[in-house]
Design a protein around this motif. Structure first.
Motif, PDB file in Angstrom:
ATOM      1  N   VAL A  14     -39.342 -48.538  -2.989  1.00 50.16           N
ATOM      2  CA  VAL A  14     -40.359 -48.429  -4.035  1.00 50.16           C
ATOM      3  C   VAL A  14     -41.459 -47.551  -3.452  1.00 50.16           C
ATOM      4  O   VAL A  14     -42.006 -47.860  -2.389  1.00 50.16           O
ATOM      5  N   ALA A  15     -41.758 -46.463  -4.135  1.00 50.71           N
ATOM      6  CA  ALA A  15     -42.797 -45.545  -3.659  1.00 50.71           C
ATOM      7  C   ALA A  15     -44.125 -46.275  -3.498  1.00 50.71           C
ATOM      8  O   ALA A  15     -44.450 -47.168  -4.283  1.00 50.71           O
ATOM      9  N   ASN A  16     -44.869 -45.914  -2.476  1.00 49.96           N
ATOM     10  CA  ASN A  16     -46.200 -46.463  -2.189  1.00 49.96           C
ATOM     11  C   ASN A  16     -46.174 -47.920  -1.735  1.00 49.96           C
ATOM     12  O   ASN A  16     -47.195 -48.603  -1.818  1.00 49.96           O
ATOM     13  N   VAL A  17     -45.019 -48.398  -1.248  1.00 44.28           N
ATOM     14  CA  VAL A  17     -44.923 -49.777  -0.762  1.00 44.28           C
ATOM     15  C   VAL A  17     -44.441 -49.754   0.684  1.00 44.28           C
ATOM     16  O   VAL A  17     -43.442 -49.111   1.004  1.00 44.28           O
ATOM     17  N   ALA A  18     -45.172 -50.451   1.546  1.00 39.61           N
ATOM     18  CA  ALA A  18     -44.797 -50.553   2.954  1.00 39.61           C
ATOM     19  C   ALA A  18     -43.498 -51.348   3.073  1.00 39.61           C
ATOM     20  O   ALA A  18     -43.214 -52.215   2.230  1.00 39.61           O
ATOM     21  N   PRO A  19     -42.707 -51.092   4.117  1.00 41.53           N
ATOM     22  CA  PRO A  19     -41.475 -51.868   4.317  1.00 41.53           C
ATOM     23  C   PRO A  19     -41.785 -53.371   4.375  1.00 41.53           C
ATOM     24  O   PRO A  19     -42.818 -53.784   4.908  1.00 41.53           O
ATOM     25  N   VAL A  20     -40.878 -54.169   3.825  1.00 41.97           N
ATOM     26  CA  VAL A  20     -41.038 -55.621   3.802  1.00 41.97           C
ATOM     27  C   VAL A  20     -40.229 -56.192   4.970  1.00 41.97           C
ATOM     28  O   VAL A  20     -39.032 -55.922   5.084  1.00 41.97           O
ATOM     29  N   SER A  21     -40.875 -56.969   5.818  1.00 44.40           N
ATOM     30  CA  SER A  21     -40.177 -57.541   6.973  1.00 44.40           C
ATOM     31  C   SER A  21     -39.133 -58.553   6.512  1.00 44.40           C
ATOM     32  O   SER A  21     -39.249 -59.152   5.431  1.00 44.40           O
ATOM     33  N   ALA A  22     -38.137 -58.771   7.363  1.00 40.28           N
ATOM     34  CA  ALA A  22     -37.107 -59.765   7.065  1.00 40.28           C
ATOM     35  C   ALA A  22     -37.737 -61.149   6.914  1.00 40.28           C
ATOM     36  O   ALA A  22     -37.337 -61.934   6.050  1.00 40.28           O
TER      37      ALA A  22
ATOM     38  N   LYS B 133     -53.301 -41.173   1.706  1.00 43.17           N
ATOM     39  CA  LYS B 133     -53.326 -39.795   1.203  1.00 43.17           C
ATOM     40  C   LYS B 133     -51.921 -39.401   0.817  1.00 43.17           C
ATOM     41  O   LYS B 133     -51.045 -39.392   1.675  1.00 43.17           O
ATOM     42  N   PRO B 134     -51.614 -39.126  -0.407  1.00 39.12           N
ATOM     43  CA  PRO B 134     -52.467 -39.323  -1.574  1.00 39.12           C
ATOM     44  C   PRO B 134     -52.294 -40.746  -2.122  1.00 39.12           C
ATOM     45  O   PRO B 134     -51.258 -41.358  -1.924  1.00 39.12           O
ATOM     46  N   GLY B 135     -53.277 -41.254  -2.773  1.00 41.80           N
ATOM     47  CA  GLY B 135     -53.149 -42.503  -3.516  1.00 41.80           C
ATOM     48  C   GLY B 135     -53.407 -43.783  -2.750  1.00 41.80           C
ATOM     49  O   GLY B 135     -54.482 -43.994  -2.222  1.00 41.80           O
ATOM     50  N   PHE B 136     -52.361 -44.611  -2.647  1.00 42.19           N
ATOM     51  CA  PHE B 136     -52.522 -45.962  -2.113  1.00 42.19           C
ATOM     52  C   PHE B 136     -51.218 -46.420  -1.479  1.00 42.19           C
ATOM     53  O   PHE B 136     -50.150 -45.857  -1.721  1.00 42.19           O
ATOM     54  N   LEU B 137     -51.313 -47.470  -0.658  1.00 37.21           N
ATOM     55  CA  LEU B 137     -50.139 -48.098  -0.056  1.00 37.21           C
ATOM     56  C   LEU B 137     -50.268 -49.598  -0.270  1.00 37.21           C
ATOM     57  O   LEU B 137     -51.315 -50.185   0.038  1.00 37.21           O
ATOM     58  N   ILE B 138     -49.204 -50.205  -0.790  1.00 40.03           N
ATOM     59  CA  ILE B 138     -49.192 -51.644  -1.044  1.00 40.03           C
ATOM     60  C   ILE B 138     -48.392 -52.336   0.048  1.00 40.03           C
ATOM     61  O   ILE B 138     -47.274 -51.933   0.361  1.00 40.03           O
ATOM     62  N   GLN B 139     -48.998 -53.373   0.628  1.00 37.63           N
ATOM     63  CA  GLN B 139     -48.331 -54.210   1.619  1.00 37.63           C
ATOM     64  C   GLN B 139     -48.125 -55.584   0.992  1.00 37.63           C
ATOM     65  O   GLN B 139     -49.095 -56.219   0.559  1.00 37.63           O
ATOM     66  N   ILE B 140     -46.893 -56.036   0.941  1.00 33.69           N
ATOM     67  CA  ILE B 140     -46.589 -57.332   0.336  1.00 33.69           C
ATOM     68  C   ILE B 140     -46.907 -58.427   1.326  1.00 33.69           C
ATOM     69  O   ILE B 140     -46.451 -58.402   2.478  1.00 33.69           O
ATOM     70  N   HIS B 141     -47.703 -59.388   0.883  1.00 33.40           N
ATOM     71  CA  HIS B 141     -48.079 -60.509   1.750  1.00 33.40           C
ATOM     72  C   HIS B 141     -47.143 -61.689   1.487  1.00 33.40           C
ATOM     73  O   HIS B 141     -46.466 -62.156   2.383  1.00 33.40           O
ATOM     74  N   LEU B 142     -47.121 -62.188   0.248  1.00 31.73           N
ATOM     75  CA  LEU B 142     -46.349 -63.391  -0.039  1.00 31.73           C
ATOM     76  C   LEU B 142     -46.314 -63.657  -1.533  1.00 31.73           C
ATOM     77  O   LEU B 142     -47.094 -63.068  -2.295  1.00 31.73           O
ATOM     78  N   VAL B 143     -45.444 -64.551  -1.939  1.00 33.30           N
ATOM     79  CA  VAL B 143     -45.418 -65.111  -3.277  1.00 33.30           C
ATOM     80  C   VAL B 143     -45.669 -66.602  -3.101  1.00 33.30           C
ATOM     81  O   VAL B 143     -45.063 -67.241  -2.235  1.00 33.30           O
TER      82      VAL B 143
END
Length: 131
Positions: free
Chosen positions: A47-55, A118-128
């Motif tokens: 997913v563009a602009n999303v940091a890798p999600v750890s296992a 740059k450019p835009g934003f980066l989303i890091q998933i924390h939790l649900v």
């Protein structure tokens, strides 16, 4: 006549009060949830602009959905009304209300951190979780 297409745009404001989820993030947040709906908790399809999600994070999210016992569904437009973000000096924390097939609007949220990039934003998933 003026083009009013952007009159409802929500901007990412850097103030320390809760505000609505910025328009620019919504498509990406929806894509994250669509990945989860498909069982792709690591978002391996990308997913563009999303940091890798750890296992580890992916495992926690999978377990939480399993324990919650409801079927996650894609985000409808109504999601953005109750969902919020807040600026913390170098990032935003955002809580996105999630929906399930069984009850519609659930008490589950997707918690992410959003940083400027740059450019835009980066989303890091924390939790649900249920706050």
């Amino acid at each position: 006549m003026k083009n009013m297409a952007h009159s409802n745009e929500v901007l990412a404001l850097k103030n320390e009060a809760e505000g609505p989820i910025p328009t620019a993030w919504r498509e990406t947040l929806s894509a994250i949830v669509e990945g989860f709906v498909a069982g792709d908790y690591r978002l391996e399809r990308g997913v563009a602009n999303v940091a890798p999600v750890s296992a580890e994070t992916a495992s926690h999210i999978r377990e939480y959905f399993h324990d919650y016992g409801a079927t996650l569904v894609a985000l409808p437009d109504a999601t953005w009304g109750p969902s919020v973000c807040i600026w913390y000096g170098d990032h935003w924390d955002a809580l996105v209300d999630l929906r399930t097939q069984e009850v519609g609007h659930s008490d589950l949220v997707l918690h992410v951190r959003v940083i400027e990039a740059k450019p835009g934003f980066l989303i890091q998933i924390h939790l649900v979780y249920v706050p």
